[in-house]
Design a protein around this motif. Structure first.
Motif, mmCIF file in Angstrom:
data_model
loop_
_atom_site.group_PDB
_atom_site.id
_atom_site.type_symbol
_atom_site.label_atom_id
_atom_site.label_comp_id
_atom_site.label_asym_id
_atom_site.label_seq_id
_atom_site.Cartn_x
_atom_site.Cartn_y
_atom_site.Cartn_z
ATOM 1 N N ASP A 15 0.863 -1.181 0.000
ATOM 2 C CA ASP A 15 0.000 0.000 0.000
ATOM 3 C C ASP A 15 0.899 1.231 0.000
ATOM 4 O O ASP A 15 1.311 1.720 1.056
ATOM 5 C CB ASP A 15 -0.918 -0.003 1.229
ATOM 6 C CG ASP A 15 -1.796 1.239 1.294
ATOM 7 O OD1 ASP A 15 -1.793 2.027 0.327
ATOM 8 O OD2 ASP A 15 -2.485 1.431 2.311
ATOM 9 N N VAL A 66 -8.138 0.964 -8.928
ATOM 10 C CA VAL A 66 -9.075 1.999 -9.355
ATOM 11 C C VAL A 66 -8.772 2.327 -10.814
ATOM 12 O O VAL A 66 -7.700 2.847 -11.124
ATOM 13 C CB VAL A 66 -8.937 3.269 -8.488
ATOM 14 C CG1 VAL A 66 -9.916 4.345 -8.961
ATOM 15 C CG2 VAL A 66 -9.156 2.942 -7.017
ATOM 16 N N HIS A 329 0.621 2.889 -6.799
ATOM 17 C CA HIS A 329 0.161 4.180 -6.270
ATOM 18 C C HIS A 329 -0.672 4.924 -7.309
ATOM 19 O O HIS A 329 -1.701 5.543 -6.968
ATOM 20 C CB HIS A 329 1.380 5.015 -5.869
ATOM 21 C CG HIS A 329 1.069 6.206 -5.013
ATOM 22 N ND1 HIS A 329 0.287 6.138 -3.885
ATOM 23 C CD2 HIS A 329 1.444 7.508 -5.137
ATOM 24 C CE1 HIS A 329 0.202 7.333 -3.330
ATOM 25 N NE2 HIS A 329 0.881 8.188 -4.072
ATOM 26 N N THR A 332 -4.275 3.311 -7.550
ATOM 27 C CA THR A 332 -5.066 3.113 -6.326
ATOM 28 C C THR A 332 -5.337 4.473 -5.669
ATOM 29 O O THR A 332 -6.365 5.092 -5.925
ATOM 30 C CB THR A 332 -4.350 2.160 -5.346
ATOM 31 O OG1 THR A 332 -2.994 2.610 -5.114
ATOM 32 C CG2 THR A 332 -4.304 0.740 -5.898
ATOM 33 N N PHE A 333 -4.394 4.952 -4.886
ATOM 34 C CA PHE A 333 -4.612 6.177 -4.114
ATOM 35 C C PHE A 333 -4.707 7.419 -5.002
ATOM 36 O O PHE A 333 -5.574 8.277 -4.789
ATOM 37 C CB PHE A 333 -3.476 6.350 -3.099
ATOM 38 C CG PHE A 333 -3.659 7.522 -2.189
ATOM 39 C CD1 PHE A 333 -4.614 7.492 -1.177
ATOM 40 C CD2 PHE A 333 -2.880 8.661 -2.334
ATOM 41 C CE1 PHE A 333 -4.783 8.575 -0.330
ATOM 42 C CE2 PHE A 333 -3.050 9.748 -1.488
ATOM 43 C CZ PHE A 333 -4.001 9.705 -0.483
ATOM 44 N N ALA A 336 -8.040 7.801 -6.814
ATOM 45 C CA ALA A 336 -9.077 8.077 -5.819
ATOM 46 C C ALA A 336 -9.045 9.544 -5.409
ATOM 47 O O ALA A 336 -10.089 10.194 -5.260
ATOM 48 C CB ALA A 336 -8.898 7.171 -4.605
ATOM 49 N N THR A 345 -10.942 4.788 -0.143
ATOM 50 C CA THR A 345 -10.597 4.146 -1.414
ATOM 51 C C THR A 345 -9.136 4.391 -1.743
ATOM 52 O O THR A 345 -8.621 5.499 -1.595
ATOM 53 C CB THR A 345 -11.487 4.707 -2.554
ATOM 54 O OG1 THR A 345 -12.849 4.451 -2.257
ATOM 55 C CG2 THR A 345 -11.118 4.076 -3.885
ATOM 56 N N GLY A 346 -8.463 3.316 -2.174
ATOM 57 C CA GLY A 346 -7.060 3.441 -2.556
ATOM 58 C C GLY A 346 -6.078 3.206 -1.434
ATOM 59 O O GLY A 346 -4.869 3.352 -1.631
ATOM 60 N N ARG A 347 -6.577 2.794 -0.250
ATOM 61 C CA ARG A 347 -5.695 2.523 0.882
ATOM 62 C C ARG A 347 -6.160 1.263 1.588
ATOM 63 O O ARG A 347 -7.323 0.869 1.504
ATOM 64 C CB ARG A 347 -5.697 3.688 1.872
ATOM 65 C CG ARG A 347 -5.246 5.004 1.280
ATOM 66 C CD ARG A 347 -5.053 6.058 2.335
ATOM 67 N NE ARG A 347 -3.911 5.759 3.196
ATOM 68 C CZ ARG A 347 -3.451 6.602 4.119
ATOM 69 N NH1 ARG A 347 -4.030 7.764 4.332
ATOM 70 N NH2 ARG A 347 -2.407 6.267 4.856
#
Length: 409
Positions: A15, A66, A329, A332-333, A336, A345-347
Motif C-alpha cells: 500500500d 481503481v 500508487h 489506487t490512491f 481516488a 478508497t485506494g488505501r
C-alpha cells in the motif's frame, strides 16, 4: 466482537499511500478490514468454522485497483458490461470515461452503474448525448453551459466533464469550445478531462478544409488546453503519438506542458487500444515527466487485444522504468484522490473499506503492443489480477491478461 469472514493470509501487502510493503495477514469482517498483522493467530477468538482462509503466499495484495478511465455502458458502441471492466478485471472501483452525456446519463446510471458489483463513477461527455453520435454532429450542436454544470452538481457520481479533442471537435468547436468546456467544469466544481490524439481527417464528407487546415485547428486547441486547464484537470492519453500529442521530438509543447504541470494539471496514461505510444512515453521520461495516473481505457475490443485489463496496462510501466510501488500508487490512491474519494478508497487500513485486489506478478519475457497494429516491445513482468474484494465480498477475476510469456524465466 464479530468473527472474521475472510483472512487473506501470507501475501505481500503493498500500500504505497501508507508506506506499507510487508508479508502480512488481513482479516475481513463484514465490509471492513478488521485486522492487519504480521500473522493473525489461528487461535484468535474472531476465527470460527465459517471463516474462509485465502492463501495469498507469493501473491501481491494491494488496495483495490481503481480504473480512472474505462467504458462500461454496453448500449454504446465501445462499451463493455460493468463486470468486465470491474471485478472480472480485478478493479474494485471504476470510472467511465465519458460514454454518456447529460441526456443519456440517468439511463446509464440506473441500468448499469447502480447495478455494478464494483463501485462506479463517471465523467460525462461534453456532447449532450455522449458517444452515441457520429463525430460530425459537433458541426451543429449547442451546449447549455449553465444547465450542464448544474446537472453535474446534482449527480454526485459524476466526477467531471470529458471531451474528446478529435479533429471534428477542433474544427467545429475550436478554442471557444475548449474555453466553454473548462468553464462548465469550473462552474460544476469538478475536473475537466480531455482525450488527446486524433487523425487529421474530418468525418463530414462535405467539408472543404484540407488536412493541413484541420491539423492546425487541433494544434491550436491543444495549446489552448495547456494554457487553460487548472489544478486537478486531467489529460487522458498523455503519451499518445497521434496528432495533438504533447510530447514531441522537437519539443514544441514543452514550455506549455511544464507550465500546466506546475499548475497541477494531471497526466493520465490511459493506455487504450490506439492511444499509447511507447516512444512518446520514453521521450517524456527523458524530460523528467511521468504519469500521475495510469488507467486502461478498456473498451469492448480491448479485452482480447492490446489492453486486456488494467493489470496489463500497469505492466507496461513496471517494465519501463517505474517501480512496482510507484505504479500501484498511480492505480489506487492517486486516482481516488483525483476524483475526491475520501472514503478510504485506494488505501488498506484497519476499519477501512475491504476493497482489495490480489494479483500475481509473473516474470518472463512478455511481448506488449503499444497500440493497435503498432509497435511491440518486451518486458520482464506481467501483473495478473486473480481475485478482488469489494466491501468484503469476494470475486474471482476472469480477464487475467495476455497469454503465457514468450520465454519463461
Amino acid at each position: 466482537m464479530d468473527n472474521f469472514n475472510y483472512i487473506i493470509a501470507g501475501g505481500r501487502v503493498l500500500d504505497p499511500a501508507s508506506g506499507l510493503d510487508a508479508v502480512m495477514d488481513i482479516g475481513i469482517c463484514g465490509d471492513n478490514v478488521a485486522c492487519m498483522a504480521d500473522s493473525i493467530d489461528r487461535e484468535d477468538v474472531r476465527i470460527d468454522a465459517s471463516t474462509k482462509i485465502i492463501d495469498a503466499s507469493g501473491a501481491l495484495v494491494t488496495p483495490g485497483l481503481v480504473d480512472l478511465h474505462c467504458h462500461f455502458f454496453p448500449d454504446e458502441y465501445y462499451g463493455l458490461p460493468p463486470e468486465d471492466t470491474g471485478v472480472l478485471s480485478g478493479c474494485t472501483t471504476m470510472v467511465d470515461g465519458g460514454s454518456a452525456g447529460m441526456l443519456t446519463y440517468e439511463y446509464f446510471s440506473s441500468q448499469y452503474m447502480e447495478k455494478s458489483p464494483s463501485k462506479s463513477y463517471a465523467f460525462i461527455l461534453h456532447h449532450p448525448i455522449g458517444q452515441f453520435f457520429q463525430e460530425e454532429n459537433w458541426k451543429n450542436v449547442s451546449v447549455n453551459a449553465d444547465a450542464t454544470a448544474d446537472f453535474i452538481r446534482r449527480h454526485p457520481r459524476i466526477v467531471g466533464l470529458k471531451d474528446k479533442l478529435t479533429s471534428d471537435f477542433a474544427w467545429y468547436q475550436g478554442v471557444e469550445g475548449v474555453r466553454r468546456a473548462v468553464d462548465i467544469a469550473h462552474k460544476s466544481g469538478k475536473p475537466y478531462a480531455v482525450h488527446l490524439g486524433t487523425s487529421p481527417r474530418l468525418v463530414a464528407p462535405d467539408e472543404k478544409a484540407s488536412e493541413s487546415d484541420v491539423a492546425d485547428a487541433v494544434r491550436a486547441c491543444t495549446l489552448e488546453l495547456l494554457a487553460t486547464l487548472r489544478k486537478g484537470d486531467i489529460i487522458f492519453h498523455a503519451f499518445t503519438g497521434k496528432l495533438g500529442a504533447i510530447f514531441t521530438a522537437d519539443g514544441s509543447y514543452d514550455e506549455a506542458v511544464r507550465a500546466a504541470l506546475k499548475r497541477g494539471v494531471l497526466l493520465d496514461a490511459s493506455v487504450g487500444r490506439a492511444n499509447f505510444d511507447i516512444e512518446s512515453y520514453r521521450l517524456a521520461r527523458q524530460k523528467g515527466i511521468l504519469p500521475d495516473l495510469i488507467s486502461s481505457d478498456l473498451v469492448q475490443f480491448g479485452l482480447t487485444d492490446v489492453v486486456f485489463n488494467l493489470g496489463t496496462a500497469l505492466s507496461k510501466f513496471i517494465d519501463n522504468g517505474l517501480r512496482l510501488s510507484e505504479v500501484i500508487h498511480r492505480a489506487t490512491f492517486m486516482p481516488a484522490q483525483a476524483i475526491s474519494l475520501d472514503d478510504g478508497t485506494g488505501r488498506l487500513r484497519e476499519n477501512g473499506p475491504a476493497d482489495i485486489t490480489i494479483s500475481h506478478l509473473e516474470t518472463g519475457e512478455f511481448i506488449f503492443q503499444d497500440k493497435m497494429n503498432g509497435h511491440t516491445f518486451s518486458g520482464p513482468c506481467l501483473l495478473r489480477p486473480k481475485m478482488c474484494f469489494v466491501d468484503g465480498k469476494p470475486y474471482e477475476t476472469k480477464h487475467h491478461g495476455m497469454s503465457a510469456p514468450a520465454a519463461p524465466r
